[in-house]
Design a protein around this motif. Structure first.
Motif, short mmCIF file in Angstrom:
data_model
loop_
_atom_site.label_atom_id
_atom_site.label_comp_id
_atom_site.label_asym_id
_atom_site.label_seq_id
_atom_site.Cartn_x
_atom_site.Cartn_y
_atom_site.Cartn_z
N ASP A 8 0.85 -1.00 0.00
CA ASP A 8 0.02 -0.01 0.04
C ASP A 8 0.98 1.26 0.09
O ASP A 8 0.53 2.12 -0.64
CB ASP A 8 -0.79 -0.06 1.33
CG ASP A 8 -1.54 1.23 1.32
OD1 ASP A 8 -2.77 1.47 0.81
OD2 ASP A 8 -1.44 1.87 2.34
N THR B 95 1.00 4.04 -3.24
CA THR B 95 0.86 5.33 -2.98
C THR B 95 1.91 6.08 -3.35
O THR B 95 1.91 7.33 -4.07
CB THR B 95 0.50 5.70 -1.38
OG1 THR B 95 -0.49 4.78 -0.98
CG2 THR B 95 0.29 7.24 -1.06
N THR C 151 -9.04 0.55 -6.69
CA THR C 151 -8.11 1.24 -5.84
C THR C 151 -8.66 2.70 -5.59
O THR C 151 -8.34 3.01 -4.51
CB THR C 151 -6.56 1.16 -6.37
OG1 THR C 151 -6.21 0.11 -6.71
CG2 THR C 151 -5.71 1.86 -5.35
N SER D 49 -11.45 2.56 -2.93
CA SER D 49 -11.04 2.13 -1.81
C SER D 49 -9.86 3.37 -1.12
O SER D 49 -10.43 3.90 0.10
CB SER D 49 -9.94 0.84 -1.79
OG SER D 49 -9.30 0.77 -0.59
N LYS D 50 -9.14 4.07 -2.06
CA LYS D 50 -8.06 4.94 -1.42
C LYS D 50 -8.81 6.08 -1.51
O LYS D 50 -8.49 7.09 -0.44
CB LYS D 50 -7.02 4.79 -2.06
CG LYS D 50 -6.25 3.56 -1.94
CD LYS D 50 -5.59 3.44 -0.76
CE LYS D 50 -4.55 4.10 -0.33
NZ LYS D 50 -3.97 3.94 0.87
N ASN E 272 -13.32 5.69 -0.04
CA ASN E 272 -13.49 4.90 1.28
C ASN E 272 -14.74 3.93 1.11
O ASN E 272 -15.65 3.87 2.02
CB ASN E 272 -13.35 5.54 2.35
CG ASN E 272 -12.06 6.10 2.87
OD1 ASN E 272 -11.05 5.68 2.39
ND2 ASN E 272 -12.12 7.59 3.15
N ILE F 228 -5.43 11.09 -0.86
CA ILE F 228 -5.02 9.73 -0.34
C ILE F 228 -3.93 9.73 0.49
O ILE F 228 -3.05 10.77 0.42
CB ILE F 228 -5.07 8.68 -1.71
CG1 ILE F 228 -3.89 8.79 -2.25
CG2 ILE F 228 -6.41 8.90 -2.29
CD1 ILE F 228 -3.68 7.77 -3.35
N SER G 238 -1.25 6.39 2.53
CA SER G 238 -0.98 5.17 2.67
C SER G 238 -1.26 4.94 4.41
O SER G 238 -1.30 5.51 5.09
CB SER G 238 0.66 4.70 2.43
OG SER G 238 1.40 5.62 3.49
N TYR G 239 -1.45 3.51 4.62
CA TYR G 239 -1.64 3.15 5.94
C TYR G 239 -0.56 3.50 7.03
O TYR G 239 -0.61 4.18 7.96
CB TYR G 239 -1.85 1.68 6.00
CG TYR G 239 -3.04 0.90 5.41
CD1 TYR G 239 -4.18 1.29 5.60
CD2 TYR G 239 -2.63 0.16 4.35
CE1 TYR G 239 -5.52 0.87 4.90
CE2 TYR G 239 -3.85 -0.45 3.80
CZ TYR G 239 -5.12 -0.15 4.27
OH TYR G 239 -6.09 -0.59 3.41
#
Length: 213
Positions: free
Chosen positions: A31, A35, A56, A59-60, A63, A157, A159-160
């Protein structure tokens, strides 16, 4: 310019993030690289030539789905440089070469036509728990299309791992970025169908397992 992956404790950032978000270390790591790949073209000559879309993006950027979506779909916008099919194909190649020149991303294989391409890039992994369910490479799929331009909005966006470290490593370059993006109903429906099939399939496996036991 420093990036998070150049930090000596990057491995431990990945491990701790994976623990807190309850995902595998490799998913968190990939992830980050997804990004990272997305962020750089935004600051390049390609900045106004593409729009982030697909699973993607759902998701990113929106959400709308919780599953990890690992492939990158880009809608390439027609410009003065890409009026003909030959020009479009050359631009796809130029994008591939640009990303291949980024730090720690390496082009491995791919194919293309005049309007569409699928490029795979490898990245240095520190994870040991790699599974077949998540690809070891990043798949980038840029493509041109006809018709009118979609309605575009800008979404942020991150990254985690960067989200977890937000504000804690101020000396490092932030991984948050704002991308032009759009959502097509077909993308959303297709993604939901994939999730539904996956859940049904897993449910069947669980029922069979319980029956056997």
């Amino acid at each position: 310019m420093k990036y998070l992956h150049s930090h000596e404790d990057f491995k431990y950032f990945i491990i701790e993030t994976a623990r807190q978000v309850n995902l595998s270390e490799f998913i968190v790591e990939k992830d980050y690289w997804v990004t990272y790949l997305l962020k750089n073209p935004v600051k390049s000559e390609f900045a106004n030539e593409f729009v982030f879309k697909g699973g993607t993006c759902l998701s990113k950027a929106y959400n709308l789905i919780e599953r990890f979506s690992e492939d990158i779909d880009l809608l390439m916008l027609e410009t003065e440089k890409t009026q003909s099919k030959t020009q479009k194909e050359k631009r796809l190649v130029a994008l591939r070469e640009y990303i291949d020149g980024l730090e720690d991303l390496t082009y491995t294989t791919g194919n293309r036509s005049a309007l569409y391409a699928a490029f795979r890039f490898s990245f240095p992994t520190i994870s040991t728990n790699i599974t077949d369910s998540v690809g070891k490479e990043i798949l980038l799929e840029p493509g041109f299309r006809g018709g009118t331009a979609p309605e575009i909005e800008k979404k942020t966006i991150t990254s985690y791992v960067e989200k977890l470290l937000d504000g804690k490593l101020f000396v490092l370059l932030s991984q948050s970025l704002t991308l032009p993006s759009f959502i097509r109903v077909s993308d959303f429906v297709l993604t939901l169908r994939k999730i539904r099939f996956s859940r049904n399939f897993l449910g069947q496996i669980r029922r069979r397992k319980n029956f056997i036991l």
